[in-house]
Design a protein around this motif. Structure first.
Motif, PDB file in Angstrom:
ATOM      1  N   ASN A  60       0.842  -1.189   0.000  1.00  0.00           N
ATOM      2  CA  ASN A  60       0.000   0.000   0.000  1.00  0.00           C
ATOM      3  C   ASN A  60       0.882   1.245   0.000  1.00  0.00           C
ATOM      4  OD1 ASN A  60      -1.997   2.002   1.828  1.00  0.00           O
ATOM      5  ND2 ASN A  60      -3.065   0.707   0.363  1.00  0.00           N
ATOM      6  N   GLY A  61       1.925   1.209   0.805  1.00  0.00           N
ATOM      7  CA  GLY A  61       2.895   2.298   0.791  1.00  0.00           C
ATOM      8  C   GLY A  61       3.635   2.375  -0.528  1.00  0.00           C
ATOM      9  N   GLY A  62       3.884   1.207  -1.135  1.00  0.00           N
ATOM     10  CA  GLY A  62       4.517   1.191  -2.455  1.00  0.00           C
ATOM     11  C   GLY A  62       3.689   1.906  -3.499  1.00  0.00           C
ATOM     12  N   ASP A  63       2.355   1.701  -3.455  1.00  0.00           N
ATOM     13  CA  ASP A  63       1.461   2.445  -4.344  1.00  0.00           C
ATOM     14  C   ASP A  63       1.633   3.952  -4.110  1.00  0.00           C
ATOM     15  OD1 ASP A  63       0.430   0.035  -5.256  1.00  0.00           O
ATOM     16  OD2 ASP A  63      -1.395   0.153  -4.060  1.00  0.00           O
ATOM     17  N   SER A  90       8.274  -4.511   2.065  1.00  0.00           N
ATOM     18  CA  SER A  90       8.079  -5.475   0.987  1.00  0.00           C
ATOM     19  C   SER A  90       9.081  -5.214  -0.137  1.00  0.00           C
ATOM     20  CB  SER A  90       6.655  -5.382   0.433  1.00  0.00           C
ATOM     21  OG  SER A  90       6.467  -4.154  -0.262  1.00  0.00           O
ATOM     22  N   GLU A  91       9.317  -6.236  -0.954  1.00  0.00           N
ATOM     23  CA  GLU A  91      10.281  -6.108  -2.052  1.00  0.00           C
ATOM     24  C   GLU A  91       9.883  -4.994  -3.019  1.00  0.00           C
ATOM     25  OE1 GLU A  91      12.216  -8.826  -5.677  1.00  0.00           O
ATOM     26  OE2 GLU A  91      10.863  -9.731  -4.193  1.00  0.00           O
ATOM     27  N   ASP A  92       8.600  -4.936  -3.349  1.00  0.00           N
ATOM     28  CA  ASP A  92       8.149  -3.901  -4.281  1.00  0.00           C
ATOM     29  C   ASP A  92       8.291  -2.511  -3.672  1.00  0.00           C
ATOM     30  OD1 ASP A  92       7.579  -5.821  -6.148  1.00  0.00           O
ATOM     31  OD2 ASP A  92       5.406  -5.790  -5.849  1.00  0.00           O
ATOM     32  N   HIS A  93       8.031  -2.402  -2.371  1.00  0.00           N
ATOM     33  CA  HIS A  93       8.206  -1.115  -1.693  1.00  0.00           C
ATOM     34  C   HIS A  93       9.659  -0.666  -1.772  1.00  0.00           C
ATOM     35  CE1 HIS A  93       8.718   1.761   1.591  1.00  0.00           C
ATOM     36  NE2 HIS A  93       7.416   1.954   1.558  1.00  0.00           N
ATOM     37  N   VAL A  94      10.572  -1.581  -1.509  1.00  0.00           N
ATOM     38  CA  VAL A  94      12.006  -1.255  -1.576  1.00  0.00           C
ATOM     39  C   VAL A  94      12.379  -0.763  -2.967  1.00  0.00           C
ATOM     40  CG1 VAL A  94      14.330  -2.240  -1.477  1.00  0.00           C
ATOM     41  CG2 VAL A  94      12.650  -2.818   0.294  1.00  0.00           C
ATOM     42  N   ASN A  95      11.882  -1.450  -3.991  1.00  0.00           N
ATOM     43  CA  ASN A  95      12.194  -1.045  -5.365  1.00  0.00           C
ATOM     44  C   ASN A  95      11.614   0.332  -5.687  1.00  0.00           C
ATOM     45  OD1 ASN A  95      13.629  -3.382  -5.991  1.00  0.00           O
ATOM     46  ND2 ASN A  95      11.791  -4.480  -6.644  1.00  0.00           N
ATOM     47  N   GLN A  96      10.404   0.600  -5.231  1.00  0.00           N
ATOM     48  CA  GLN A  96       9.801   1.909  -5.484  1.00  0.00           C
ATOM     49  C   GLN A  96      10.533   3.017  -4.723  1.00  0.00           C
ATOM     50  OE1 GLN A  96       7.813   2.586  -7.780  1.00  0.00           O
ATOM     51  NE2 GLN A  96       6.742   0.698  -8.276  1.00  0.00           N
ATOM     52  N   GLN A  97      11.016   2.708  -3.530  1.00  0.00           N
ATOM     53  CA  GLN A  97      11.771   3.709  -2.771  1.00  0.00           C
ATOM     54  C   GLN A  97      13.076   4.059  -3.485  1.00  0.00           C
ATOM     55  OE1 GLN A  97      10.826   5.476   0.215  1.00  0.00           O
ATOM     56  NE2 GLN A  97      12.483   6.645  -0.719  1.00  0.00           N
TER      57      GLN A  97
END
Length: 215
Positions: A60-63, A90-97
């Protein structure tokens, strides 16, 4: 009539779309972020003059991080405050950051004055919250609700039970909400509009059957 799904159905549809159909989760996150960004642009109730993304460490934070990048790259003043332990992201969150870091999007702090922002974007929790909100998350939610800024929630206002429509200790009181794929059952129950505000339903390619209209 608005189609709704339960929290369990939401998880099942996510899993089907990612693991059975084969659409990568980062693709879905990008689609969601773009839809949310467009919803915000098309909502006259939101002043996007100065935006703060409240980002949990899950998807959700990644979004929310995708929204931050889109705002930044289109010339809007946007900052990000991360709530939660980044070591558990999450992995996707890390990538988005990492992408947000590339664009040098400013980082804010929980101690900042939220009143200096015109819009807050709630990306703290998704629909699967299973216990009452506490700690830093409760502090940020209450601070956001007390601020002069309007709030746009991602998927479901953080702290709202997706099945019952009741606040779990405390919950974001949003001006508007972009819910992903389908409204969650609790969001259309009596009294839930206090938390959801204006509801946008975003089709990002997650379907009950093989199309959006398939029951």
């Amino acid at each position: 009539m608005v189609q709704t799904i339960s929290v369990a159905e939401s998880r099942e549809l996510d899993d089907k779309t990612i693991n059975k159909i084969g659409i990568p989760s980062m693709v879905l996150m990008e689609r969601a972020g773009l839809k949310i960004y467009e919803d915000m642009l098309n909502n006259p109730a939101l002043d996007l003059g100065k935006v703060l993304i409240l980002a949990g460490t899950g998807n959700n934070g990644g979004d929310g991080l995708v929204v931050a990048r889109l705002l930044c790259t289109h010339g809007y003043d946007v900052s990000i405050v991360t709530v939660g332990n980044p070591d558990h992201a999450s992995e996707d969150h890390v990538n988005q950051q990492k992408i947000c870091d590339y664009y040098q999007i400013p980082k804010a702090f929980m101690s900042d004055d939220f009143n200096k922002y015109t819009t807050l974007v709630d990306g703290l929790f998704g629909s699967g919250l299973s216990r009452n909100v506490g700690g830093d998350f409760a502090t940020v939610i209450d601070k956001a609700n007390a601020s002069t800024a309007n709030i746009h929630a991602i998927d479901i206002p953080s702290g709202l039970n997706g099945d019952t429509g009741e606040a779990m200790g405390t919950a974001i009181e949003a001006t508007s909400t972009s819910t992903i794929a389908y409204a969650k059952a609790g969001m259309v129950k009596p009294g839930a509009d206090k938390y959801t505000g204006k509801l946008f339903i975003d089709d990002i390619g997650i379907y009950k059957g093989n199309s959006f209209d398939n029951e």
